[in-house]
Design a protein around this motif. Structure first.
Motif, mmCIF file in Angstrom:
data_model
loop_
_atom_site.group_PDB
_atom_site.id
_atom_site.type_symbol
_atom_site.label_atom_id
_atom_site.label_comp_id
_atom_site.label_asym_id
_atom_site.label_seq_id
_atom_site.Cartn_x
_atom_site.Cartn_y
_atom_site.Cartn_z
ATOM 1 N N HIS A 37 0.824 -1.217 0.000
ATOM 2 C CA HIS A 37 0.000 0.000 0.000
ATOM 3 C C HIS A 37 0.860 1.271 0.000
ATOM 4 C CE1 HIS A 37 -3.375 -2.623 0.883
ATOM 5 N NE2 HIS A 37 -2.935 -2.894 2.081
ATOM 6 N N ALA A 38 1.912 1.302 -0.809
ATOM 7 C CA ALA A 38 2.757 2.504 -0.963
ATOM 8 C C ALA A 38 3.583 2.808 0.277
ATOM 9 C CB ALA A 38 1.924 3.725 -1.338
ATOM 10 N N VAL A 39 3.760 1.837 1.151
ATOM 11 C CA VAL A 39 4.496 2.044 2.399
ATOM 12 C C VAL A 39 6.011 1.958 2.189
ATOM 13 C CG1 VAL A 39 4.999 0.966 4.635
ATOM 14 C CG2 VAL A 39 2.621 1.367 3.935
ATOM 15 N N ILE A 40 6.457 1.022 1.359
ATOM 16 C CA ILE A 40 7.890 0.812 1.168
ATOM 17 C C ILE A 40 8.413 1.880 0.211
ATOM 18 C CG2 ILE A 40 9.665 -0.784 0.379
ATOM 19 C CD1 ILE A 40 8.279 -1.551 3.012
ATOM 20 N N SER A 41 9.123 2.846 0.759
ATOM 21 C CA SER A 41 9.595 3.990 -0.023
ATOM 22 C C SER A 41 11.029 3.831 -0.488
ATOM 23 C CB SER A 41 9.458 5.280 0.799
ATOM 24 O OG SER A 41 10.053 5.129 2.079
ATOM 25 N N ILE A 42 11.905 3.285 0.344
ATOM 26 C CA ILE A 42 13.329 3.183 -0.016
ATOM 27 C C ILE A 42 13.756 1.736 -0.254
ATOM 28 C CG2 ILE A 42 13.930 5.333 1.155
ATOM 29 C CD1 ILE A 42 15.111 3.589 3.440
ATOM 30 N N GLY A 43 12.782 0.836 -0.396
ATOM 31 C CA GLY A 43 13.082 -0.562 -0.663
ATOM 32 C C GLY A 43 13.129 -1.395 0.600
ATOM 33 N N HIS A 44 12.858 -2.667 0.435
ATOM 34 C CA HIS A 44 12.886 -3.599 1.567
ATOM 35 C C HIS A 44 14.314 -3.780 2.069
ATOM 36 C CE1 HIS A 44 8.696 -4.902 0.951
ATOM 37 N NE2 HIS A 44 8.959 -4.902 -0.336
ATOM 38 N N ALA A 45 14.457 -3.746 3.394
ATOM 39 C CA ALA A 45 15.722 -4.071 4.071
ATOM 40 C C ALA A 45 16.894 -3.242 3.559
ATOM 41 C CB ALA A 45 16.020 -5.569 3.928
ATOM 42 N N HIS A 46 16.651 -1.964 3.308
ATOM 43 C CA HIS A 46 17.755 -1.101 2.887
ATOM 44 C C HIS A 46 18.816 -1.098 4.000
ATOM 45 C CE1 HIS A 46 20.101 2.365 1.710
ATOM 46 N NE2 HIS A 46 19.451 2.409 0.548
ATOM 47 N N PRO A 47 20.091 -1.299 3.679
ATOM 48 C CA PRO A 47 21.125 -1.420 4.724
ATOM 49 C C PRO A 47 21.179 -0.230 5.669
ATOM 50 C CG PRO A 47 22.004 -2.088 2.597
ATOM 51 C CD PRO A 47 20.637 -1.526 2.329
ATOM 52 N N ALA A 48 21.028 0.985 5.160
ATOM 53 C CA ALA A 48 21.093 2.167 6.029
ATOM 54 C C ALA A 48 19.907 2.204 6.984
ATOM 55 C CB ALA A 48 21.131 3.437 5.178
ATOM 56 N N TYR A 49 18.760 1.761 6.520
ATOM 57 C CA TYR A 49 17.542 1.712 7.340
ATOM 58 C C TYR A 49 17.677 0.651 8.432
ATOM 59 C CZ TYR A 49 12.486 0.947 8.180
ATOM 60 O OH TYR A 49 11.237 0.813 8.728
ATOM 61 N N VAL A 50 18.141 -0.526 8.044
ATOM 62 C CA VAL A 50 18.321 -1.616 9.005
ATOM 63 C C VAL A 50 19.325 -1.209 10.092
ATOM 64 C CG1 VAL A 50 19.169 -3.975 9.292
ATOM 65 C CG2 VAL A 50 17.704 -3.406 7.344
ATOM 66 N N GLU A 51 20.408 -0.575 9.679
ATOM 67 C CA GLU A 51 21.433 -0.160 10.638
ATOM 68 C C GLU A 51 20.900 0.888 11.599
ATOM 69 O OE1 GLU A 51 24.522 1.856 12.633
ATOM 70 O OE2 GLU A 51 23.312 2.824 11.084
ATOM 71 N N ALA A 52 20.121 1.851 11.088
ATOM 72 C CA ALA A 52 19.606 2.930 11.931
ATOM 73 C C ALA A 52 18.641 2.403 12.991
ATOM 74 C CB ALA A 52 18.916 3.975 11.065
ATOM 75 N N ILE A 53 17.748 1.510 12.603
ATOM 76 C CA ILE A 53 16.791 0.952 13.554
ATOM 77 C C ILE A 53 17.504 0.048 14.564
ATOM 78 C CG2 ILE A 53 14.799 -0.565 13.808
ATOM 79 C CD1 ILE A 53 13.721 0.464 11.227
ATOM 80 N N SER A 54 18.431 -0.768 14.066
ATOM 81 C CA SER A 54 19.159 -1.688 14.956
ATOM 82 C C SER A 54 19.951 -0.919 16.003
ATOM 83 C CB SER A 54 20.102 -2.572 14.134
ATOM 84 O OG SER A 54 19.391 -3.332 13.187
ATOM 85 N N ARG A 55 20.614 0.140 15.562
ATOM 86 C CA ARG A 55 21.397 0.946 16.493
ATOM 87 C C ARG A 55 20.497 1.606 17.531
ATOM 88 N NH1 ARG A 55 23.239 4.185 13.087
ATOM 89 N NH2 ARG A 55 21.941 6.008 13.505
ATOM 90 N N GLN A 56 19.365 2.156 17.073
ATOM 91 C CA GLN A 56 18.493 2.862 17.998
ATOM 92 C C GLN A 56 17.858 1.925 19.017
ATOM 93 O OE1 GLN A 56 18.095 6.269 18.282
ATOM 94 N NE2 GLN A 56 17.083 5.632 20.176
ATOM 95 N N VAL A 57 17.390 0.764 18.580
ATOM 96 C CA VAL A 57 16.723 -0.143 19.519
ATOM 97 C C VAL A 57 17.719 -0.704 20.529
ATOM 98 C CG1 VAL A 57 16.925 -2.354 18.269
ATOM 99 C CG2 VAL A 57 14.874 -1.876 19.637
#
Length: 375
Positions: A37-57
């Motif tokens: 539903h137009a949610v995935i904007s920068i692609g699935h499992a983008h490395p920069a996205y995964v790293e940012a969430i992992s670091r924050q959590v």
């Protein structure tokens, strides 16, 4: 316990994603042209996205809005700069429906008026106020029916002007591009007219950019193709690439008062980390420009296919219809025979809402398989 059975489900379960592709447990590869539903904007499992969430959590996943959270200010500054609305204020929430609820409430607080003007075929969400402004009786319960919302036709100058001249509306709410209705655009001329009439009547203009925003149309917001500046803009969907997040961008002319809006989870640390990563990737990879270029290619190629009888939209927000097929028939054929996810709207429309990272080569792959599916 079982799940409350309200969804029609395909018998497919993606378990992994990468870029514009998702994969089932047996490794079958599907090109994802719907992005949940137009949610995935920068692609699935983008490395920069995964790293940012992992670091924050690993540091702090959540604390309440009763303390400082500098991630919120970082997000506000980046969003303001990239969207062209750096003088606006930001209120963070959890979803598109919640963003529209707060926008409607804010307009009513500001003007002291009760009513909202909305447009036929609009979709603004499923919570109480948002669904009241949604033109779909099937999802509006008796509790949601209210005299505080009136509907007029999209791009109807006469009925819109007459309604707003009454001076009884706190806001007019309109989608940058109607998504759920099947990709229908307000014309540039109509948006200018609407903005002018709202200003004359003291009515606030709310631009619902929940599906059409965040670069999808080839500009940061779809209404920016017209050059107008609304009073309030609502965002969600692609804002955090799948992490629940919504936002309301608010004109500096609208004053804030302590306690007038609030949320428990909105603007939490994880949501902010996800949303900041999305903006960083969008800027670094020029994804708004990519959406414009790849969308232009797709629209041009779709119009060349004889069986395609109508193509609508901008950028990577596209709807089309094909002779001899209902939308569900063609979507199923693309999914099960060609391993391509698409979306639907109404009886005949197929919607394309892929990640903004979609390449020309992937677009060509889709066009070739669509031609085969139609033959």
């Amino acid at each position: 316990m079982t799940l409350f059975d309200v969804y029609s489900l395909y018998d497919i379960e993606p378990v992994r994603g990468k870029g514009t592709h998702v994969f089932t447990a047996d490794g079958t590869d599907y090109l994802d042209l719907y992005g949940g539903h137009a949610v995935i904007s920068i692609g699935h499992a983008h490395p920069a996205y995964v790293e940012a969430i992992s670091r924050q959590v690993s540091e702090l996943g959540f604390y309440s809005n009763s303390v400082q959270n500098s991630l919120q200010q970082t997000l506000a500054e980046k969003l303001g700069r990239l969207s062209g609305y750096d003088d606006y204020s930001l209120f963070l929430c959890n979803s598109g429906a919640e963003a529209n609820e707060n926008a409607i409430k804010l307009a009513s607080f500001t003007t002291g008026r009760k009513k909202i003007l909305a447009f036929e075929k609009a979709f603004h969400g499923r919570t109480s106020g948002a669904v009241a402004a949604t033109d779909n009786p099937a999802i509006r319960s008796p509790f949601n029916i209210t005299d505080n919302v009136d509907f007029v036709n999209l791009n109807d100058f006469d009925s819109t002007g007459k309604a707003l001249q009454s001076g009884e509306y706190s806001a007019a709410i309109i989608e940058g591009i109607q998504g759920v209705s099947g990709i229908h655009e307000p014309s540039v001329e109509f948006l200018h007219f609407l903005a002018d009439e709202c200003k004359k009547s003291g009515t606030l203009l709310i631009l619902d950019e929940i599906q059409s925003g965040y670069g999808r149309s080839g500009k940061f917001f779809a209404h920016q193709h017209s050059g107008i500046r609304p009073d309030i803009i609502t965002c969600a969907k692609g804002i955090a690439n799948g992490f629940p997040c919504g936002a309301v961008l608010i004109s500096p002319a609208i004053p804030a008062k302590k306690g007038m809006l609030g949320t428990t989870f909105g603007g939490n640390h994880l949501a902010c980390a996800a949303a900041i990563a999305v903006l960083d990737v969008m800027e670094a990879e020029n994804l708004v420009d990519n959406a414009a270029a790849t969308g232009e290619y797709l629209i041009s190629e779709l119009k060349k296919i004889p069986q395609i009888k109508d193509v609508r939209g901008r950028g990577l927000m596209i709807g089309f219809e094909a002779e001899g097929f209902t939308g569900s028939e063609l979507r199923s054929k693309l999914l099960f025979d060609h391993h391509i996810f698409t979306g639907g709207a109404g009886q005949y429309t197929v919607r394309l809402l892929p990640a903004l990272t979609l390449s020309i080569e992937e677009a060509k792959h889709f066009i070739n398989h669509l031609k085969t599916a139609l033959s």
